[in-house]
Scaffold this motif. Structure first.
Motif, short mmCIF file in Angstrom:
data_model
loop_
_atom_site.label_atom_id
_atom_site.label_comp_id
_atom_site.label_asym_id
_atom_site.label_seq_id
_atom_site.Cartn_x
_atom_site.Cartn_y
_atom_site.Cartn_z
N THR A 333 37.14 44.30 21.25
CA THR A 333 38.28 43.25 22.34
C THR A 333 38.20 43.24 23.80
O THR A 333 38.08 44.58 24.19
N PRO A 334 38.10 42.44 24.77
CA PRO A 334 37.86 42.69 25.91
C PRO A 334 39.17 43.20 26.46
O PRO A 334 39.87 42.94 26.42
N VAL A 335 38.80 43.83 27.46
CA VAL A 335 39.53 44.97 27.71
C VAL A 335 39.62 44.42 29.82
O VAL A 335 38.84 43.76 30.02
N ASN A 336 40.41 45.21 31.28
CA ASN A 336 40.23 44.64 32.19
C ASN A 336 39.78 42.93 32.57
O ASN A 336 38.64 43.40 32.82
N LEU A 337 40.67 41.79 31.59
CA LEU A 337 40.36 40.70 32.38
C LEU A 337 40.16 40.56 33.18
O LEU A 337 41.36 40.38 34.04
N THR A 338 39.76 39.35 34.05
CA THR A 338 39.83 38.11 35.03
C THR A 338 40.83 37.74 34.54
O THR A 338 40.79 37.32 33.76
N ASP A 339 41.39 37.04 35.89
CA ASP A 339 42.93 35.67 35.52
C ASP A 339 42.05 34.89 34.85
O ASP A 339 42.52 34.15 33.98
N ARG A 340 40.74 34.47 35.21
CA ARG A 340 40.49 33.15 34.44
C ARG A 340 39.87 33.68 32.91
O ARG A 340 40.10 32.27 32.36
N GLN A 341 38.87 34.97 32.81
CA GLN A 341 39.17 35.25 30.95
C GLN A 341 40.14 35.28 30.85
O GLN A 341 40.65 34.43 29.53
N LYS A 342 41.35 35.47 31.45
CA LYS A 342 42.98 35.64 30.73
C LYS A 342 43.74 34.14 30.24
O LYS A 342 43.53 33.46 29.23
N GLU A 343 42.83 32.56 31.18
CA GLU A 343 43.86 31.29 31.75
C GLU A 343 43.00 30.78 29.86
O GLU A 343 43.29 30.21 29.37
#
Length: 375
Positions: A333-343
């Motif tokens: 599971t990816p961590v420390n996501l950017t805003d774009r990745q979260k979107e």
């Protein structure tokens, strides 16, 4: 109660002379007073064994005992034969020297020096998993002895020499009376050498040798496992007075590896992959003990899947067999996501609502189990 002589020696009534002799020899060595100092029970047992052998080793006495029991061999009852039990009769036809030489190491009869085989030595060596898989030669230093360069092995101070032992007069043995026996033992003064050093060498303190170290090359074969040992014949502690050296046992310890775990000939490792690779499939690089290899990940791979890479394990120590490498997939599971990745992930979650059972089999199965549990 009178003892059963056959039972005392642990033999049957049909036992041959050789079987009786062998049984006596074993028990005499076990219960001898010199091997059990201060043990009254052992001394009594030794006397019983001696008494039984005195009767059963003599054909006439044994015949009389078989026919009439103790009455046939007890002088006080009118039976018995010359020699009786006075001092136990010497156990006719038996060579006590055979037993006592094993008990007390013989002796330096005639001024001979006793020989002592060198002790076995043990040495632990630590290697890596890569070295265990490929094999390696290691040079190790072990303790040993060498002839003293001051007295040249005599043990006596330069300008002096050893003299004949004043206790045993050069024989290397003394005679000691133990209960009803007279036994031959190694001389406590000269320890069987027949010589006495009154002015010992200062460097070796009369030993004639000094402690040092030597370098030994150990060939560690490919495939060796943690805890296994290698025997090097004759590389242990040197013997005394020409006796053979002991052996050296090298215990191999394999250090824990940061990536792999070994199970027999097989290796196991964890293989983290991304959500995208797990869902769509792809190719990833996998480390092995001899470099990297590419591994194809099928689409829709789940955490826990085990993937095998043939022949990338450990080679057998005793055959041509080769183990395999097993990669245990972990979908990360990816961590420390950017805003774009979260979107993007939130968007994916929205369009994934209402996915069929075929698309999320584990999730649907879990929900079914919860429903069954609470309903």
């Amino acid at each position: 109660m009178n003892q059963d002589f056959y039972e005392t020696l642990g033999v049957s009534r049909s036992a041959s002379d050789e079987e009786i002799k062998k049984a006596y020899r074993k028990l005499a060595m076990k219960y001898h007073p010199d091997r059990n100092p201060g043990d009254q029970a052992a001394e009594e047992k030794f006397k019983e064994v001696q008494k039984a052998y005195d009767i059963l080793s003599d054909a006439q006495k044994r015949s009389a005992y078989d026919q009439f029991g103790h009455a046939g061999v007890d002088p006080n009852m009118g039976g018995g034969f010359g020699g009786g039990f006075g001092g136990f009769g010497g156990a006719q036809g038996f060579d006590f020297g055979d037993i006592f030489s094993q008990m007390f190491g013989g002796g330096g009869a005639g001024g001979r020096q006793q020989s002592y085989q060198g002790a076995d030595l043990q040495y632990a060596v630590e290697i890596t998993l890569e070295e265990a898989a490929a094999g390696i030669k290691k040079r190790i230093q072990i303790p040993t002895y060498e002839e003293c360069d001051v007295c040249h092995g005599s043990g006596a101070k330069p300008g002096t020499s050893a003299t004949t032992c004043s206790t045993c007069h050069g024989s290397g043995t003394i005679h000691v009376r133990q209960a009803i026996f007279q036994l031959q033992q190694t001389c406590p003064t000269c320890h069987g050498t027949g010589k006495e050093i009154k002015d010992p060498c200062m460097k070796c303190r009369g030993e004639g040798r000094i402690k040092t170290t030597k370098t030994v090359e150990v060939n560690i074969p490919a495939g060796i496992d943690d805890g296994q040992r290698i025997r090097l014949s004759g590389e242990g502690e040197p013997g005394k007075n020409g006796a053979p050296s002991g052996d050296l046992y090298v215990i191999v310890h394999v250090k824990a590896h940061k990536t792999f775990e070994r199970n027999g000939l097989d290796l196991h490792c964890e293989l983290p992959i991304s959500i995208t690779t797990a869902a769509l499939g792809g190719e990833v690089e996998v480390p092995t003990l001899d470099g990297k290899v590419k591994l194809s990940i099928p689409k829709e791979t789940q955490t826990g899947r085990r993937m095998r890479i043939k022949g990338k394990g450990i080679k057998s120590l005793r055959s041509s067999a080769q183990g395999d490498l097993y990669c245990h997939v972990v979908v990360e599971t990816p961590v420390n996501l950017t805003d774009r990745q979260k979107e993007l992930l939130e968007e994916f979650e929205k369009i994934s609502t209402g996915l069929s059972r075929s698309q999320t089999p584990r999730q649907k199965s879990f929900k079914d189990k919860l429903r069954d549990l609470f309903e």
